[in-house]
Scaffold this motif. Structure first.
Motif, PDB file in Angstrom:
ATOM      1  N   LEU A  50       6.812  -0.262  -7.642  1.00 55.38           N
ATOM      2  CA  LEU A  50       7.139   1.059  -8.181  1.00 55.38           C
ATOM      3  C   LEU A  50       6.723   1.168  -9.650  1.00 55.38           C
ATOM      4  CD1 LEU A  50      10.635   1.682  -6.543  1.00 55.38           C
ATOM      5  CD2 LEU A  50       8.425   2.659  -5.888  1.00 55.38           C
ATOM      6  N   LEU A  51       6.875   0.089 -10.409  1.00 53.71           N
ATOM      7  CA  LEU A  51       6.415   0.097 -11.797  1.00 53.71           C
ATOM      8  C   LEU A  51       4.897   0.267 -11.852  1.00 53.71           C
ATOM      9  CD1 LEU A  51       7.022  -0.175 -14.797  1.00 53.71           C
ATOM     10  CD2 LEU A  51       6.888  -2.670 -14.537  1.00 53.71           C
ATOM     11  N   ALA A  52       4.192  -0.373 -10.927  1.00 52.78           N
ATOM     12  CA  ALA A  52       2.736  -0.213 -10.848  1.00 52.78           C
ATOM     13  C   ALA A  52       2.374   1.250 -10.606  1.00 52.78           C
ATOM     14  CB  ALA A  52       2.172  -1.089  -9.732  1.00 52.78           C
ATOM     15  N   THR A 100       0.827  -1.209   0.000  1.00 54.14           N
ATOM     16  CA  THR A 100       0.000   0.000   0.000  1.00 54.14           C
ATOM     17  C   THR A 100       0.857   1.253   0.000  1.00 54.14           C
ATOM     18  OG1 THR A 100      -1.800  -1.145   1.148  1.00 54.14           O
ATOM     19  CG2 THR A 100      -1.766   1.262   1.283  1.00 54.14           C
ATOM     20  N   VAL A 101       1.887   1.265   0.820  1.00 55.98           N
ATOM     21  CA  VAL A 101       2.757   2.453   0.902  1.00 55.98           C
ATOM     22  C   VAL A 101       3.467   2.706  -0.424  1.00 55.98           C
ATOM     23  CG1 VAL A 101       4.855   3.354   1.967  1.00 55.98           C
ATOM     24  CG2 VAL A 101       3.066   2.375   3.389  1.00 55.98           C
ATOM     25  N   LEU A 102       3.933   1.655  -1.086  1.00 53.69           N
ATOM     26  CA  LEU A 102       4.598   1.851  -2.373  1.00 53.69           C
ATOM     27  C   LEU A 102       3.662   2.482  -3.392  1.00 53.69           C
ATOM     28  CD1 LEU A 102       6.836  -1.316  -2.912  1.00 53.69           C
ATOM     29  CD2 LEU A 102       7.523   0.994  -2.250  1.00 53.69           C
ATOM     30  N   LEU A 103       2.384   2.114  -3.357  1.00 49.38           N
ATOM     31  CA  LEU A 103       1.433   2.679  -4.308  1.00 49.38           C
ATOM     32  C   LEU A 103       1.030   4.107  -3.944  1.00 49.38           C
ATOM     33  CD1 LEU A 103      -0.777  -0.448  -5.081  1.00 49.38           C
ATOM     34  CD2 LEU A 103       1.166   0.468  -6.347  1.00 49.38           C
ATOM     35  N   PHE A 104       1.411   4.573  -2.753  1.00 48.86           N
ATOM     36  CA  PHE A 104       1.214   5.982  -2.408  1.00 48.86           C
ATOM     37  C   PHE A 104       2.124   6.893  -3.235  1.00 48.86           C
ATOM     38  CE2 PHE A 104      -0.285   5.139   2.249  1.00 48.86           C
ATOM     39  CZ  PHE A 104      -1.534   4.794   1.766  1.00 48.86           C
ATOM     40  N   THR A 105       3.087   6.304  -3.959  1.00 47.59           N
ATOM     41  CA  THR A 105       4.016   7.123  -4.747  1.00 47.59           C
ATOM     42  C   THR A 105       3.420   7.572  -6.077  1.00 47.59           C
ATOM     43  OG1 THR A 105       5.017   5.148  -5.744  1.00 47.59           O
ATOM     44  CG2 THR A 105       6.028   5.995  -3.727  1.00 47.59           C
ATOM     45  N   VAL A 106       2.164   7.235  -6.351  1.00 42.13           N
ATOM     46  CA  VAL A 106       1.542   7.617  -7.629  1.00 42.13           C
ATOM     47  C   VAL A 106       1.616   9.122  -7.883  1.00 42.13           C
ATOM     48  CG1 VAL A 106      -0.662   7.745  -8.867  1.00 42.13           C
ATOM     49  CG2 VAL A 106       0.061   5.591  -7.836  1.00 42.13           C
TER      50      VAL A 106
END
Length: 302
Positions: free
Chosen positions: A160-162, A103-109
């Protein structure tokens, strides 16, 4: 332009909070379904196919099915290709990493959306937002702990690619939204992905027991409800009002990860996540501020 009434904003915030819970539940179900032998392809198919009746019902009860007519079919095809790629990478991220860390990684959007806006759309990005981007990446390094026995590297790379692909989706939606309604975009995304996936199911699908099909039904239900709630929240209030609610998903993912999968987020996550969240919120704040200044300037020169 008058601001939205307080009650509409409150309802929009509640919708966004509900969407955060529904999305977290959906990603948790993806992990549970995989443990029951469901493939990534099947999860993607059931996510879209089971959400389609829900989307059709909401559109039929609201603006009507005639509202989904479009003169930009190829724009929707491109949005679907990007959207399904992003969804596949999202699902894979949650299969490879614990719920909270994924979840935290997808906060980088928002961070990657800012970078793509500068590189692809040639939009001017000032030092405020570039500083926020750097702050966000510092948070990522703290969470990931490269070389320090942190998360599995290929899981981080997929996550990160996501985020990069999903940020591309957000930019595409911004462009499509100039001429297409939100319900039209949701309809074509769901339809254009469910149909080809359905044609491939006889070759790639597998039989499952009743419990597994129950999980898949819940996957489609939560996914469809989340998508509709996200769309509706943006009709009722500005993005700067509702987007901060998305970060509540960290609480739900940590709680579900602990209760369902017996995983506890590392202390590094709680150190890095606030930096990533602060970065995303500041980027949105700056974009909204600049948009208001441009709008005010345009009105003043009329």
């Amino acid at each position: 332009m008058t601001s939205a009434p307080a009650e509409r904003r409150l309802f929009a915030i509640l919708l966004r909070l509900f969407a955060a819970v529904a999305l977290t539940a959906m990603f948790a179900i993806v992990k549970l379904a995989a443990a029951h032998g469901v493939t990534l392809f099947e999860s993607l198919f059931y996510r879209q196919a089971l959400a389609l009746p829900l989307v059709l019902g909401v559109i039929a009860a609201g603006p009507g099915l005639g509202s989904v007519k479009t003169r930009r079919p190829w724009a929707h095809v491109w949005r679907t290709v990007l959207g399904m790629t992003g969804m596949a990478l999202n699902f894979l991220t949650y299969l490879l990493l614990p719920l909270a860390e994924a979840t935290v990684l997808l906060f980088t959007v928002p961070i990657f959306a800012t970078i793509l806006s500068a590189l692809v759309l040639k939009e001017p990005v000032g030092w405020h937002r570039w500083s926020a981007v750097m702050l966000g990446f510092i948070g990522v390094l703290i969470v990931v702990r490269p070389g320090g026995g942190g998360l599995v590297p290929h899981g981080v790379a997929v996550g990160l690619l996501a985020a990069v692909v999903v940020s591309g989706v957000s930019i595409t939606l911004r462009q499509i939204g100039r001429t297409e309604s939100a319900s039209t975009t949701v309809f074509w995304f769901t339809m254009l992905s469910a149909v080809p996936f359905g044609l491939a199911m006889p070759f790639l699908g597998k039989p499952h027991d009743a419990t597994t099909f129950g999980l898949l039904l819940a996957l489609g239900l939560f996914g469809g409800l989340a998508q509709l709630a996200l769309t509706a929240s943006l009709r009722l209030a500005p993005v700067s009002v509702v987007l901060p609610m998305d970060y509540s998903s960290l609480v739900w993912s940590a709680l579900i990860g602990w209760l369902v999968f017996a995983t506890v987020p590392s202390p590094h996550l709680w150190l890095g996540a606030p930096l990533i969240i602060a970065s995303g919120l500041y980027i949105v704040y700056r974009e909204q501020k600049l948009h208001r200044e441009k709008t005010t300037g345009a009105v003043a020169t009329d």
